[in-house]
Enzyme design. Structure first.
Site, PDB file in Angstrom:
ATOM      1  CD  GLU A 181      -2.725  -1.137  -0.101  1.00 18.00           C
ATOM      2  OE1 GLU A 181      -3.233  -0.086  -0.409  1.00 18.00           O
ATOM      3  OE2 GLU A 181      -3.071  -2.037  -0.423  1.00 18.00           O
ATOM      4  CB  SER A 452     -43.273 -27.638 -22.037  1.00 19.94           C
ATOM      5  OG  SER A 452     -42.925 -28.743 -22.793  1.00 19.94           O
TER       6      SER A 452
END
Length: 828
Positions: A181, A452
């Site tokens: 960092e 279906s």
């Protein structure tokens, strides 16, 4: 004769020089002219009296003045014009570059002085609190749609954090964090000028990524004090506090406070909680490889969780280790020998209080995804005390859970189910059940073949092309490209309407309908499904309704062979319920911070008309009889509904793998799926095959009845006319005129059978069998009273037995949706 010293200036030259100077002064200023003349005469007399003598070392105390016969010294450029006259002097022009330079100097001064002044004023007035005085933890609460019933919570780090001292944090872990960092943490003044300039530039340019490049001190100040608003003033405030903090606090104090504050994912705030969440151990017990994993997650806590994104996490881990080597904190040989360590599963993360075990946990997951998509950060979620109002209706959700529990009681434990309910008027998800394990597999969000239940999209496309519900199709078996298409249990309706074929769920009729479409029928059906709400890309599936190579859908699309999610089916059917108006499904209605700031408010949801109301309402009309047809699953109180069952077969085994029931009322659309995790055959407690009209339909009816209890019965709109027919015609097959004579019975056919007369010896023996054509004539057809004659718009079956052609009704259909088909209800 030169004696080696400076010779005296002759008097006439002194007088000439003095006269010339006086003349130039008078040219520039007439008022000086008189004084110049007098002064010259006076000085001339004085010069005559005080002329220095010649000698070895003559000294000239001042320049002699006078006007002798000698000529004047050379004039400076820009003097009088030719002729030596005393005319006026030309004004000197200013250089434009001099103006530019002066403006540049002013701008540079402003750029340096103004910010410096602001910085010094702010620096002198800002106070830096002690780390113990900073409170950043608040609960985020998720409410149901009523705003009071609590659905879930995002627990603050208060119960998931243990502050540790710098001595408890291994040096290798500190170095890993610095390498990840802020690699010059111990030498910088607490802030990064380059990062501030970049943030200022990005804010001016309006970039969404404005910010970044912050030091560890700045990150701590942002997280603990000033927030992460994307503005230049916030960044300046952060910079001032960071600078002052860096002077008042030791670097170790800053690093300790930072590591005890920041978020590491998995609900873990602070380095000690993160150590337990990822490795199940205290921070002091971490080895260098494990410490680098935690340091790597800081940049993007959730996205760099090794369990969710192993590739990205390992890439960042390598970056951290390389930074430790370059900083002299890790030997290259040790670096080369390191292996990426294993982390514990998130579900087992020690001390993580954010997990939810029941069905609500899966809803929470969907809510968090939606918040992230809306730009609400994890930091805001965990520190702003958010009040999140979801769209989940308490009554509908309870109805879904109760219906599942009641229906599945006593059924095989291998069975799984999913339920999703969507409001057609808003797109709000009202009920969501993806399984009992809130951290397990979410079947409501899983790609599953709909069978279906997908036929309604093919019907919508046929209507869009102007073919009404009275269009006739042959329902006998059909073979295409060597593949034979049949119907469940061999059912047929002869030549019947597409509305009748939908009610009976006849594969053959819909297959012929698709083949009859001009152009690419399968692609047209897929496009219609996308219009209605099936996403073009489905998480976990990829590009939807197509082959794996992206080569477009094949003929099986109309029978539901491609994967969709229960959430998608509920949403697409909701578009039909809303007469073709699409509204995106969503889980979050409003988000407010603890101080009343509104981060998100959907308000009234705008819709988009995807298909015409006539097309959508005709599809709905064709679906209205199906709930009754599917084992009497009409809704309570005579409430209108439109439904479709679906079953996906398990290869060519004759078994079912997935079963669906999807349907809606004007108020609610609900999709129910049933299957297994393993994808094996579906059998109920009695050993029977599970169709959509069985257990899924039971769950659907229970959910809808419970969710809509007390809600007035809504009515579907009357469908508009398409191809001369409005809605379902009152007939379902061509009219067959009554025969005036009995049909002749065809003679039996001769057959041969083998008869064994002795052991091992058989001879053919002729015999008789009924003529199969007599049986074909006896095939049951949808009937009507032959004495009434053909109904309005009903085609007449040719007497010679040839194929009938569709004759659209010229507007005489009643659109009542009764279907008028005959036959006993069947399982689908």
């Amino acid at each position: 004769m030169n004696t080696g010293g400076r010779q005296a200036v002759p008097a006439h030259l002194q007088r000439a020089a003095t006269s010339d100077r006086a003349e130039r002064v008078s040219d520039r200023n007439p008022r000086v002219q008189a004084r110049a003349g007098a002064g010259t005469a006076e000085r001339t007399r004085g010069d005559d009296r005080t002329r220095p003598p010649t000698g070895a070392n003559p000294a000239v105390s001042r320049r002699p003045q006078g006007g002798g016969p000698g000529g004047p010294p050379p004039r400076r450029p820009g003097g009088e014009g030719p002729g030596g006259g005393g005319g006026s002097r030309r004004p000197k022009k200013k250089s434009p570059w001099k103006i530019v330079r002066r403006v540049a100097y002013v701008i540079m001064a402003l750029l340096i002085v103004a910010p410096s002044t602001m910085f010094l004023v702010a620096y002198s007035t800002v106070d830096v609190p002690k780390a113990g005085d900073l409170k950043t933890n608040q609960v985020a609460t998720m409410f149901m749609a009523d705003g009071t019933s609590v659905l879930s919570k995002v627990v603050p780090p208060e119960g998931n954090r243990t502050d540790v001292s710098i001595d408890q944090i291994p040096p290798h872990l500190r170095n890993a964090v610095i390498a990840a960092e802020d690699r010059d943490f111990y030498t910088n003044p607490g802030f990064s000028i380059s990062g501030f300039v970049r943030a200022a530039r990005d804010n001016v340019m309006g970039k969404a990524s404005a910010g970044g490049g912050s030091t560890i001190t700045q990150q701590y100040v942002k997280n603990a004090m000033v927030g992460d608003e994307r503005s230049l003033s916030r960044k300046l405030h952060e910079l001032v506090i960071s600078a002052k903090m860096a002077r008042q606090w030791s670097k170790d104090d800053i690093l300790t406070a930072y590591l005890n504050t920041i978020y590491f994912g998995r609900g873990a705030y602070g380095i000690d909680a993160a150590s337990k969440a990822y490795f199940g151990k205290k921070v002091s017990e971490l080895d260098p490889a494990e410490g680098a994993v935690l340091a790597a997650t800081i940049q993007q806590p959730s996205n760099l969780d090794p369990e969710k994104n192993p590739k990205g996490a390992q890439t960042r881990w390598n970056y951290v280790l390389d930074g430790m080597v370059s900083g002299g904190h890790l030997a290259q040989a040790d670096r080369a020998a390191m292996q990426y360590p294993a982390v514990i599963p998130a579900a087992q993360a020690a001390g993580d209080k954010t997990m939810d075990g029941g069905p609500e946990g899966l809803i929470k997951t969907q809510v968090l995804k939606e918040l992230e998509a809306a730009g609400i950060s994890e930091h805001e979620l965990n520190t702003e005390g958010l009040q999140i109002t979801t769209t989940i209706d308490a009554k509908a959700q309870q109805a879904a859970v109760d219906s599942v529990n009641k229906t599945m009681d006593g059924e095989p434990e291998i069975l799984r189910t999913a339920v999703v309910s969507v409001d057609p008027k808003t797109g709000a998800v009202r009920a969501y059940y993806g399984g009992t394990d809130g951290q397990g597999y979410d079947f409501a969000n899983a790609g599953l073949p709909p069978g279906s239940s997908f036929k309604v999209f093919g019907l919508a496309e046929n209507l869009e092309m102007g073919k009404p519900l009275s269009t006739l199709y042959d329902s006998s078996p059909v073979t295409v490209n060597g593949i034979k298409i049949t119907n469940v249990e061999g059912e047929q309706c002869g030549m019947c309407t597409i509305a009748e074929a939908l009610k009976r769920s006849l594969n053959t009729s819909f297959y012929r309908m698709m083949l009859d479409m001009p152009g690419n029928g399968p692609q047209k059906i897929a496009d219609m499904a996308h219009k209605l709400g099936i996403p073009e890309n489905i998480p976990g599936v990829g590009k939807s309704l197509t082959e794996a190579d992206g080569n477009g859908p094949n003929n099986g699309v109309v029978l539901g062979q491609y994967q969709v999610r229960p959430l998608d089916m509920a949403s697409a059917y909701a578009t039909l319920a809303a007469s073709g108006m699409y509204r995106a499904p969503h889980f979050v209605q409003k988000v407010v911070t603890s101080d009343g700031t509104i981060l998100l408010d959907r308000g009234e949801t705008a819709g988009e008309q995807r298909i015409s109301a006539a097309v959508a309402d005709n599809v709905t009309d064709a679906m209205k009889p199906i709930a009754q047809w599917s084992r009497n699953h009409n809704l309570a109180g005579g409430r209108d509904s439109a439904t479709k069952t679906g079953t996906n077969q398990l290869g060519d085994t004759g078994e079912n793998r997935d079963s669906w029931m999807v349907g809606f009322t004007p108020e609610l659309s609900t999709a129910v799926w049933m299957g297994t995790e393993q994808g094996v055959k579906l059998r109920n407690a009695n050993g029977g095959m599970i169709y959509g009209s069985g257990l899924p339909a039971d769950i659907w009816k229970g959910t809808m009845d419970g969710a809509l209890k007390g809600v007035p019965n809504g009515k579907f709109p009357k469908p508009g006319t398409i191809g001369g027919q409005a809605g379902v015609p009152s007939w379902s097959a061509p009219y067959t005129a009554p025969s005036t004579t009995d049909a002749p019975v065809l003679p039996p056919v001769i057959t041969q059978s083998q008869v064994e007369i002795l052991p091992g010896i058989t001879i053919p023996v002729p015999g008789l069998a009924p003529n199969p054509q007599n049986q074909q004539r006896a095939q049951p057809q949808p009937s009507q009273d032959p004495g009434t004659g053909p109904m309005s718009g009903q085609p007449v079956a040719p007497a010679d037995g040839s194929t009938v052609t569709t004759a659209p009704n010229p507007g005489g259909g009643n659109g009542n949706g009764n279907g008028n088909g005959n036959g006993a209800p069947r399982s689908r």
